[in-house]
Design a protein around this motif. Structure first.
Motif, PDB file in Angstrom:
ATOM      1  N   TRP A 259      -9.104  16.962 -22.111  1.00  0.00           N
ATOM      2  CA  TRP A 259     -10.367  17.655 -21.897  1.00  0.00           C
ATOM      3  C   TRP A 259     -10.174  18.796 -20.912  1.00  0.00           C
ATOM      4  O   TRP A 259      -9.791  18.591 -19.773  1.00  0.00           O
ATOM      5  CB  TRP A 259     -11.435  16.698 -21.352  1.00  0.00           C
TER       6      TRP A 259
ATOM      7  N   ASN B 225     -12.177  18.293 -15.632  1.00  0.00           N
ATOM      8  CA  ASN B 225     -13.073  17.207 -15.266  1.00  0.00           C
ATOM      9  C   ASN B 225     -12.415  16.340 -14.192  1.00  0.00           C
ATOM     10  O   ASN B 225     -11.344  15.778 -14.411  1.00  0.00           O
ATOM     11  CB  ASN B 225     -13.377  16.368 -16.511  1.00  0.00           C
TER      12      ASN B 225
ATOM     13  N   PRO C 162     -17.198  18.324 -13.726  1.00  0.00           N
ATOM     14  CA  PRO C 162     -16.476  19.517 -14.185  1.00  0.00           C
ATOM     15  C   PRO C 162     -16.371  20.554 -13.064  1.00  0.00           C
ATOM     16  O   PRO C 162     -17.365  20.846 -12.397  1.00  0.00           O
ATOM     17  CB  PRO C 162     -17.323  20.044 -15.339  1.00  0.00           C
TER      18      PRO C 162
ATOM     19  N   ASP D  18     -15.762  12.830 -13.825  1.00  0.00           N
ATOM     20  CA  ASP D  18     -17.050  13.213 -14.415  1.00  0.00           C
ATOM     21  C   ASP D  18     -17.719  14.375 -13.700  1.00  0.00           C
ATOM     22  O   ASP D  18     -18.927  14.544 -13.780  1.00  0.00           O
ATOM     23  CB  ASP D  18     -18.008  12.016 -14.491  1.00  0.00           C
TER      24      ASP D  18
END
Length: 157
Positions: free
Chosen positions: A71, A87, A92, A90
């Motif tokens: 991610w 990230n 960003p 949780d």
């Protein structure tokens, strides 16, 4: 060539290797990560042009390793550096890393790596440590051979 002048191979190699990182990241920004490719990028958080959240610079006061794999978003590679949002638990967070701040760039999927020696580190009397195992070896404990590390301090005076 006039006597006394020399070719600065160290600077030329740094420029070429940083250009390689730019080209790879620009391709990934446009097309995404192909196959199993992923990157471990270690950079100097004290570099004056690095941009990251205060809590990250407090937590990583000297250097930080980021992973571009599952991610990430908003990856952009410019001529001077790259920006990306990653990230962290949780949360960003956007980052900007100039190529000059990069210490290592490793793609363990193909056992490729680059190590950049900073000017400050070339003045220490301590010997250069042996190359570290690739991140894949550290995670899984499977002997896979060393990542190919190009150490540029060999080319400096």
């Amino acid at each position: 060539m006039p006597q006394g002048r020399t070719i600065d191979y160290g600077t030329l190699m740094h420029r070429a290797m940083r250009g390689l990182i730019h080209d790879v990241l620009a391709q990934v920004a446009e097309e995404g990560l192909p196959g199993n490719h992923h990157f471990f990028i270690t950079f100097d958080t004290q570099h004056p042009d690095v941009e990251l959240a205060d809590w990250l610079s407090d937590r990583y006061p000297n250097e930080m390793t980021i992973v571009l794999q599952h991610w990430f978003k908003d990856l952009e590679a410019t001529a001077e550096g790259f920006s990306v949002t990653l990230n962290f638990g949780d949360s960003p967070e956007p980052l900007y890393v100039p190529y000059d701040a990069i210490k290592t760039f490793v793609d363990p999927s193909v056992e490729f790596g680059l190590r950049f020696e900073t000017q400050a580190s070339t003045h220490h009397a301590a010997p250069e440590p042996e190359p570290e195992p690739s991140p894949r070896e550290e995670r899984r404990g499977e002997p896979r051979g060393q990542a190919e590390i190009v150490s540029l301090d060999k080319f400096r005076k």
